[in-house]
Scaffold this motif. Structure first.
Motif, PDB file in Angstrom:
ATOM      1  N   CYS A  34     -12.384  23.575 -38.285  1.00 17.46           N
ATOM      2  CA  CYS A  34     -11.700  24.583 -37.470  1.00 17.46           C
ATOM      3  C   CYS A  34     -10.301  24.046 -37.123  1.00 17.46           C
ATOM      4  CB  CYS A  34     -12.511  24.852 -36.205  1.00 17.46           C
ATOM      5  SG  CYS A  34     -11.626  25.841 -34.983  1.00 17.46           S
ATOM      6  N   CYS A  51     -10.575  23.283 -32.956  1.00 15.95           N
ATOM      7  CA  CYS A  51     -11.516  22.356 -32.295  1.00 15.95           C
ATOM      8  C   CYS A  51     -12.052  21.273 -33.235  1.00 15.95           C
ATOM      9  CB  CYS A  51     -12.670  23.127 -31.662  1.00 15.95           C
ATOM     10  SG  CYS A  51     -13.875  23.752 -32.832  1.00 15.95           S
ATOM     11  N   CYS A 102     -13.305  28.358 -36.305  1.00 12.58           N
ATOM     12  CA  CYS A 102     -14.740  28.601 -36.114  1.00 12.58           C
ATOM     13  C   CYS A 102     -14.925  29.895 -35.316  1.00 12.58           C
ATOM     14  CB  CYS A 102     -15.388  27.401 -35.416  1.00 12.58           C
ATOM     15  SG  CYS A 102     -14.997  27.281 -33.659  1.00 12.58           S
ATOM     16  N   CYS A 148     -13.967  29.606 -31.405  1.00 11.73           N
ATOM     17  CA  CYS A 148     -12.532  29.600 -31.106  1.00 11.73           C
ATOM     18  C   CYS A 148     -11.936  30.975 -31.384  1.00 11.73           C
ATOM     19  CB  CYS A 148     -11.809  28.532 -31.930  1.00 11.73           C
ATOM     20  SG  CYS A 148     -12.127  26.854 -31.346  1.00 11.73           S
ATOM     21  N   ARG A 191     -15.392  22.855 -23.994  1.00 13.89           N
ATOM     22  CA  ARG A 191     -16.680  23.512 -23.763  1.00 13.89           C
ATOM     23  C   ARG A 191     -17.817  22.515 -23.970  1.00 13.89           C
ATOM     24  NH1 ARG A 191     -14.184  26.246 -28.262  1.00 13.89           N
ATOM     25  NH2 ARG A 191     -15.247  25.880 -30.244  1.00 13.89           N
TER      26      ARG A 191
HETATM   27 ZN   LIG Z   1     -13.143  25.935 -33.263  1.00 15.82          ZN
END
Ligand SMILES: [Zn+2]
Length: 261
Positions: free
Chosen positions: A67, A70, A118, A121, A189
């Motif tokens: 991603c 992230c 992803c 996100c 997160r």
């Molecule tokens: Zn992500």
């Protein structure tokens, strides 16, 4: 987040078909601008052009299958989403602000605007695209986009190290843009922090083995183990690895003594 280097050449299908569709959409906006701005009329974009297999392959390769925001591996686990840095259908300054129609319709097939991220996100960012000065927002293809100062860090245009610092399994910020990006994408997160913590714990064990190696240099079994640990560390801090921005920082801190291995 790590810096992404996208291939400079635009995938041919995106350039050919995307260029044609962009021209049609811009012509349509000239005719029906008011309807688009009121949201009565909406653009219909073609995911087979901006998300064609060539585009996906180029992006996945440039992003090491991770991603863009992230660093979670998206190659095998989930179907990766094509991310439009500037949102395509509508946009807004924050979740408290109303949605502005249309979005950046003229950049839907623009190579510079495409990344891969992803699903989490993608959902978090959604149609958010805050600007430092919202008064300069480009509302059509006729407005100068270069006057915009985006808040969100662009992984292929900005240097993430300028905006973020990686401390243990937590991502912190060095700039206001970094803070806003973390908040918008929720980059701390719980699930992400757990994954990163787990990754760093393994790295900690490997680093301890390498440090012990000096004291055990006459034990051949142990020397082999140390070599293996060194290889694993190299692999964990390489750009290809999941959460490598954190791993690089952690390894450096262990090496310099800033972090106890
Ligand atoms: Zn992500």
């Amino acid at each position: 987040m790590i810096r992404i280097v996208k291939p400079p050449s635009v995938p041919p299908k995106l350039s050919r078909k995307g260029g044609q569709r962009t021209k049609e959409d811009c012509d349509s906006y000239i005719k029906f601008g008011e309807d688009y701005r009121s949201g009565v009329k909406r653009f219909i974009f073609d995911p087979n052009i901006y998300g064609n297999s060539e585009v996906r392959e180029h992006l996945l390769h440039a992003q090491y299958g991770k991603c863009c925001y992230c660093e979670t591996k998206i190659l095998a686990a989930t179907y990766p989403n094509i991310e439009h840095y500037r949102p395509k259908s509508c946009t807004r300054q924050s979740i408290e602000h109303p949605r502005l129609y249309p979005g950046y319709y003229w950049l839907v097939y623009d190579w510079d605007n495409l990344l891969m991220c992803c699903p989490v996100c993608n959902t978090n960012k959604n149609d958010l695209f805050p600007l430092l000065d919202e008064g300069n927002r480009a509302r059509s293809h006729e407005d100068p986009i270069e006057c915009e100062k985006p808040v969100l860090v662009h992984p292929a245009r900005d240097d993430p190290n300028t905006h973020f610092h990686f401390s243990g399994s937590t991502i912190g910020y060095r700039t206001e843009r970094g803070k806003e990006t973390i908040d918008c994408l929720d980059l701390n997160r719980v699930a992400l922090e757990e994954n990163r913590r787990e990754r760093l714990q393994s790295l900690r064990i490997l680093i301890r083995i390498v440090k012990l190696g000096d004291e055990m240099s006459n034990n051949t079994d142990f020397v082999e183990l140390v070599e293996l640990a060194k290889q694993k560390i190299q692999s964990a801090v390489s750009d290809q690895a999941e959460y490598s921005a954190f791993a690089k920082r952690f390894e450096e801190d262990c090496r310099t003594g800033a972090q106890l291995a």
